[in-house]
Scaffold this active site. Structure first.
Site, short mmCIF file in Angstrom:
data_model
loop_
_atom_site.label_atom_id
_atom_site.label_comp_id
_atom_site.label_asym_id
_atom_site.label_seq_id
_atom_site.Cartn_x
_atom_site.Cartn_y
_atom_site.Cartn_z
N ARG A 1 0.85 -1.19 0.00
CA ARG A 1 0.00 0.00 0.00
C ARG A 1 0.89 1.24 0.00
O ARG A 1 2.02 1.23 0.49
CB ARG A 1 -0.89 0.02 1.24
CG ARG A 1 -1.80 -1.20 1.38
CD ARG A 1 -2.50 -1.19 2.73
NE ARG A 1 -3.40 -2.35 2.90
CZ ARG A 1 -3.07 -3.51 3.45
NH1 ARG A 1 -1.82 -3.68 3.91
NH2 ARG A 1 -3.93 -4.49 3.56
N LYS B 1 -1.34 -2.89 8.22
CA LYS B 1 -2.47 -2.46 9.04
C LYS B 1 -2.41 -3.12 10.42
O LYS B 1 -2.04 -4.28 10.54
CB LYS B 1 -3.79 -2.84 8.35
CG LYS B 1 -4.12 -1.96 7.15
CD LYS B 1 -5.49 -2.34 6.59
CE LYS B 1 -5.89 -1.41 5.45
NZ LYS B 1 -7.22 -1.75 4.92
N HIS C 1 -4.29 2.57 -5.14
CA HIS C 1 -4.29 1.10 -5.12
C HIS C 1 -4.08 0.46 -6.50
O HIS C 1 -4.02 -0.75 -6.60
CB HIS C 1 -5.61 0.60 -4.53
CG HIS C 1 -5.52 0.22 -3.08
ND1 HIS C 1 -4.74 0.91 -2.19
CD2 HIS C 1 -6.08 -0.79 -2.38
CE1 HIS C 1 -4.85 0.35 -0.99
NE2 HIS C 1 -5.65 -0.68 -1.08
N ARG D 1 -1.12 -1.75 -6.79
CA ARG D 1 -1.36 -2.92 -5.93
C ARG D 1 -2.28 -3.91 -6.65
O ARG D 1 -2.03 -5.12 -6.64
CB ARG D 1 -1.98 -2.44 -4.61
CG ARG D 1 -2.21 -3.53 -3.56
CD ARG D 1 -2.54 -2.83 -2.25
NE ARG D 1 -3.18 -3.68 -1.26
CZ ARG D 1 -2.53 -4.48 -0.42
NH1 ARG D 1 -1.21 -4.56 -0.48
NH2 ARG D 1 -3.19 -5.19 0.48
N HIS E 1 -3.22 -9.45 3.33
CA HIS E 1 -4.65 -9.55 3.63
C HIS E 1 -4.88 -10.51 4.80
O HIS E 1 -4.32 -11.60 4.82
CB HIS E 1 -5.42 -10.09 2.41
CG HIS E 1 -5.66 -9.06 1.36
ND1 HIS E 1 -6.01 -9.37 0.06
CD2 HIS E 1 -5.63 -7.70 1.41
CE1 HIS E 1 -6.17 -8.27 -0.63
NE2 HIS E 1 -5.95 -7.24 0.16
N TYR F 1 -9.65 -10.61 -6.91
CA TYR F 1 -8.75 -10.64 -8.07
C TYR F 1 -9.00 -11.84 -8.97
O TYR F 1 -8.65 -11.82 -10.15
CB TYR F 1 -7.29 -10.61 -7.60
CG TYR F 1 -6.95 -9.32 -6.90
CD1 TYR F 1 -6.80 -8.14 -7.62
CD2 TYR F 1 -6.81 -9.28 -5.52
CE1 TYR F 1 -6.52 -6.95 -6.96
CE2 TYR F 1 -6.53 -8.09 -4.86
CZ TYR F 1 -6.39 -6.93 -5.59
OH TYR F 1 -6.12 -5.75 -4.95
#
Length: 299
Positions: free
Chosen positions: A149, A173, A245, A248, A271, A280
């Site tokens: 990110r 995150k 994004h 990414r 993730h 995806y």
């Protein structure tokens, strides 16, 4: 004890200490909670325990009337549900007024990505005859090589790079860390920038831990990286828009198109849930369908 400000302070402390949430996440929670109680103040409701189910429904209706995106509405309702769940756990209220509020279904949008020839145009348009040019190419190569990110890219320190193993330590995150590999092209661009461009940006200025620097020798922010990416698109012959994004999305899509398995891509992207990565597969399935329709004799 039902004062909103007092309860919000307790909730923020819980997010910081127990959940180890990022400041970005905490800001989203706070904004939704403050907005909700500002609406309720118009009706004379000032305490958290006074809120009932119909107040939660009214807030949801108000958000739709303001034509806010479904994803935004979902995030706000989820924030308030978590806030009241915490209040319930602390025995500050007797029921959660948001427990029965149904979140609106998210719009099914496929991730937007660059095709390989578009990406090549972007790389070719990046001139490296200045320190800032070397930095910009290093940013572009690293984002595409790792799928990190933009916010993660802005927090990388020089010591987080390992050129021997070709990996970078990424702080994701919730403070979660992961090592992400990068390829030879990214390694070349990063080495050139670290050994040359970065040193020149630091000339006569205090030393910095941050990998990516601005023109004044200070740490480059996430917003600064986004502006750099926008300028790269302007200077290339591409007409497509770029957003934080997009590289990414491109990283994940290209990996899956070339045979990578979903679990590996999940780990590389950082993730927490496989469901976040599965979007995806819709992109790659769309490509399969187009290839089939174009080449099968009886399609």
């Amino acid at each position: 004890m039902g004062n909103v400000n007092v309860c919000l302070k307790l909730f923020v402390e819980y997010l910081q200490i127990e959940k180890n949430s990022s400041q970005y996440t905490i800001d989203h929670y706070e904004y939704a909670i403050v907005e909700f109680f500002e609406m309720l103040a118009e009706q004379g409701i000032v305490n958290v325990e006074e809120v009932q189910y119909h107040d939660a429904r009214l807030y949801l209706t108000r958000l739709f009337e303001l034509k806010q995106a479904r994803k935004t509405i979902s995030r706000k309702i989820s924030s308030l549900r978590s806030f009241y769940k915490f209040m319930l756990r602390e025995n500050l209220i007797k029921e959660n007024p948001f427990s029965l509020v149904v979140l609106p279904k998210s719009e099914k949008r496929l991730p937007n990505f660059f095709y390989e020839d578009e990406l090549e145009v972007l790389f070719q348009s990046c001139k490296t005859d200045t320190p800032l040019g070397e930095r910009n190419l290093a940013i572009l190569e690293l984002l595409y090589a790792t799928g990190i990110r933009v916010s993660e890219c802005s927090t990388i320190a020089v010591k987080d790079l390992d050129f021997f193993l070709s990996t970078v330590l990424v702080k994701g995150k919730g403070g979660k860390e992961r090592y992400v590999p990068f390829g030879t092209k990214a390694a070349e661009a990063l080495k050139l920038y670290v050994d040359n461009g970065r040193k020149r940006l630091l000339e006569g200025k205090p030393n910095q831990d941050a990998l990516f620097l601005n023109s004044r020798g200070g740490a480059l922010t996430a917003r600064g990286i986004r502006l750099i990416l926008d300028k790269m698109i302007e200077q290339s012959s591409l007409t497509a828009k770029i957003h934080p994004h997009k590289l990414r999305h491109t990283f994940a899509t290209h990996l899956l198109n070339n045979g990578a398995d979903l679990r590996t891509v999940q780990e590389l992207l950082g993730h927490a849930f496989l469901s976040s990565t599965q979007i995806y597969t819709h992109v790659t399935n769309e490509k399969l369908k187009k290839t089939y329709m174009a080449h099968h004799p009886r399609a």
